[in-house]
Enzyme design. Structure first.
Site, PDB file in Angstrom:
ATOM      1  N   LYS A 126       4.144   9.075   8.392  1.00 16.16           N
ATOM      2  CA  LYS A 126       3.015   8.511   9.135  1.00 16.16           C
ATOM      3  C   LYS A 126       3.416   7.182   9.767  1.00 16.16           C
ATOM      4  O   LYS A 126       4.451   6.596   9.392  1.00 16.16           O
ATOM      5  CB  LYS A 126       1.814   8.328   8.193  1.00 16.16           C
ATOM      6  CG  LYS A 126       2.085   7.463   6.969  1.00 16.16           C
ATOM      7  CD  LYS A 126       1.004   7.660   5.904  1.00 16.16           C
ATOM      8  CE  LYS A 126       1.248   6.763   4.702  1.00 16.16           C
ATOM      9  NZ  LYS A 126       0.282   7.022   3.621  1.00 16.16           N
ATOM     10  N   TYR A 185       4.907 -25.809  16.046  1.00 14.33           N
ATOM     11  CA  TYR A 185       3.466 -26.051  16.191  1.00 14.33           C
ATOM     12  C   TYR A 185       2.926 -26.762  14.960  1.00 14.33           C
ATOM     13  O   TYR A 185       3.298 -26.436  13.829  1.00 14.33           O
ATOM     14  CB  TYR A 185       2.724 -24.716  16.312  1.00 14.33           C
ATOM     15  CG  TYR A 185       2.831 -24.063  17.664  1.00 14.33           C
ATOM     16  CD1 TYR A 185       2.421 -24.720  18.822  1.00 14.33           C
ATOM     17  CD2 TYR A 185       3.306 -22.762  17.777  1.00 14.33           C
ATOM     18  CE1 TYR A 185       2.502 -24.097  20.061  1.00 14.33           C
ATOM     19  CE2 TYR A 185       3.381 -22.128  19.002  1.00 14.33           C
ATOM     20  CZ  TYR A 185       2.978 -22.807  20.141  1.00 14.33           C
ATOM     21  OH  TYR A 185       3.056 -22.185  21.354  1.00 14.33           O
TER      22      TYR A 185
HETATM   23  C1  LIG Z   1       1.037   7.145   2.439  1.00 16.98           C
HETATM   24  C2  LIG Z   1       0.813   8.251   1.482  1.00 16.98           C
HETATM   25  C3  LIG Z   1       1.894   8.780   0.756  1.00 16.98           C
HETATM   26  C4  LIG Z   1       3.258   8.135   0.752  1.00 16.98           C
HETATM   27  O1  LIG Z   1       3.160   6.948   0.013  1.00 16.98           O
HETATM   28  P1  LIG Z   1       4.394   6.002  -0.336  1.00 16.98           P
HETATM   29  O2  LIG Z   1       3.854   5.035  -1.309  1.00 16.98           O
HETATM   30  O3  LIG Z   1       4.815   5.379   0.938  1.00 16.98           O
HETATM   31  O4  LIG Z   1       5.460   6.877  -0.896  1.00 16.98           O
HETATM   32  C5  LIG Z   1       1.655   9.901  -0.023  1.00 16.98           C
HETATM   33  N1  LIG Z   1       0.413  10.449  -0.113  1.00 16.98           N
HETATM   34  C6  LIG Z   1      -0.649   9.942   0.541  1.00 16.98           C
HETATM   35  C7  LIG Z   1      -1.983  10.566   0.385  1.00 16.98           C
HETATM   36  C8  LIG Z   1      -0.487   8.821   1.351  1.00 16.98           C
HETATM   37  O5  LIG Z   1      -1.547   8.295   1.975  1.00 16.98           O
END
Ligand SMILES: *Cc1c(COP(=O)(O)O)cnc(C)c1O
Length: 402
Positions: free
Chosen positions: A59, A282
């Site tokens: 993702k 800044y």
């Molecule tokens: C993002 C996500 C994962 C992967 O999680 P990590 O901690 O990055 O390994 C797996 N299952 C779900 C439902 C997620 O939202």
């Protein structure tokens, strides 16, 4: 197992960017992605899954590293099943991987149903309304629609209640799954990154109960942290994301079990000599206690360096790296620039044009995240869009095969 589509063909144009040093364009900053380390991490996580298939969560543009090269490398390492958050991400992935199994964790059925069906994507359904909408579509089209069922076990994000899951399980059993092709029953851990958290076992027990409502359907509970918690958490399919990309969520308790994948570096554009009493950046939040040689680095918060990396009184500053030397951040991180103290580096070892490591082999992403009050996931997904991603250790045999 049923959850995955067959094959792992790689299609589309091959890409073979050169090593970072051969980059022809002048570069202010870059994110170097080591696809060899990524493949090693996939294999290491897959080898931990005692009998379970290892899927890959890609993702958010593969956690900011770039969906296409990451997905191709993972296929090269043996991945056949992928998860995205949103349908649009999954549609992009489908164009790259015609044969992969692709699950969508957070589908919006109201708008996405047609695309899900057309692209053979599997929505993770998390409520009764979603199940009804999706199966009604299948009925209308005369097809058995594929779906995953996301059950709530305690994190209280997406996921259907135990009552909903029980009702669905009864109906599904009664009609033999004629209307819904269930590919997966899944849930998600709230505290997987804390191996001592009691809630892990509580969620595990709840999940065992809920998955038994759907006999023969493959089950999945473990994200990266869950994979590393141990075999009880693996079930039929594991779903690591961040560990593929180099962060071990239990790094405080164990030696890292995955290799860093991403190196973020930016160019030193200018070196200056300041007198005692002069200030930097800044808000003039840093005042030189003595004469100092400083360097201006071409990356700032628009590139994903958290502004909370700025130096502040009473806190030891974050130290970036030039080769073996450590260079502390001075003053505020601004939109496009960060200033460092070059006091520990000989002038000939840090001339303008030198690349400064923000995180990578010398500066752990964990230390940057900690300084910024966040986690490596947020740092990686926050690397600015204007930062070029450069890929190294691409599997040449695969990239030539497209
Ligand atoms: C993002 C996500 C994962 C992967 O999680 P990590 O901690 O990055 O390994 C797996 N299952 C779900 C439902 C997620 O939202």
């Amino acid at each position: 197992m049923k959850a995955c589509a067959s094959g792992n063909r790689v299609t589309g144009s091959s890409r073979r960017p050169g090593p970072p040093s051969s980059s022809a364009l002048p570069v202010s900053s870059r994110l170097v992605v080591d696809l060899g380390a990524l493949r090693d991490n996939y294999r290491a996580l897959a080898a931990r899954g005692t009998g379970a298939e290892c899927a890959a969560v890609v993702k958010a543009d593969a956690y900011g590293l770039g969906l296409e090269p990451v997905a191709r490398a993972l296929v090269g390492a043996g991945a056949r099943t992928f998860f995205t958050a949103f349908t649009a991400e999954a549609v992009n992935l489908r164009a790259l991987l015609p044969d992969a199994g692709i699950f969508v964790l957070s589908p919006s059925l109201e708008s996405d149903a047609a695309a899900l069906l057309r692209e053979r994507l599997v929505p993770c359904l998390y409520d009764r309304a979603g199940v009804e909408a999706w199966s009604a579509l299948g009925t209308a089209q005369g097809v058995r629609v594929p779906a995953a069922i996301h059950v709530e076990t305690g994190i209280h994000r997406l996921g259907m209640s135990e009552g909903e899951a029980r009702a669905l399980g009864r109906e599904w059993k009664a009609d033999g799954g004629r209307w819904l092709d269930l590919r997966l029953v899944m849930s998600h851990l709230a505290n997987g990154d804390d191996p001592k958290a009691r809630s892990n076992r509580v969620q595990l027990e709840r999940f065992r109960g809920l998955r038994s409502l759907f006999p023969q359907v493959p089950a999945s509970l473990a994200n990266s942290a869950g994979v590393l918690l141990g075999p009880e958490y693996h079930f039929d399919l594991t779903r690591p994301g961040i560990s593929l990309f180099g962060h071990d969520p239990h790094y405080r308790d164990t030696a890292p079990r995955v290799r860093p994948v991403a190196t973020f570096e930016a160019r030193l554009a200018q070196v200056k000599h300041l007198r005692a009493g002069e200030t930097v950046g800044y808000g003039a939040t840093f005042t030189c206690p003595h004469a100092m040689r400083i360097g201006v680095v071409l990356a700032g918060y628009a590139d994903g360096l958290p502004r909370r990396m700025s130096s502040s009184e009473g806190k030891s500053p974050l130290r970036l790296a030039i080769g073996p030397h450590r260079v502390p951040v001075l003053g505020r991180v601004s939109m496009d620039m960060t200033v460092v103290d070059l006091g520990s580096v000989a002038p000939e070892d840090a001339p303008p044009g030198t690349m400064v490591e923000i995180f990578g082999p010398s500066v752990s992403i964990e230390s940057v995240a900690e300084r910024a009050g966040t986690i490596p996931n947020e740092i990686l997904t926050g690397i600015g869009r204007r930062v070029p991603r450069v890929y190294v250790n691409e599997d040449v045999s695969l990239s030539g095969a497209g």
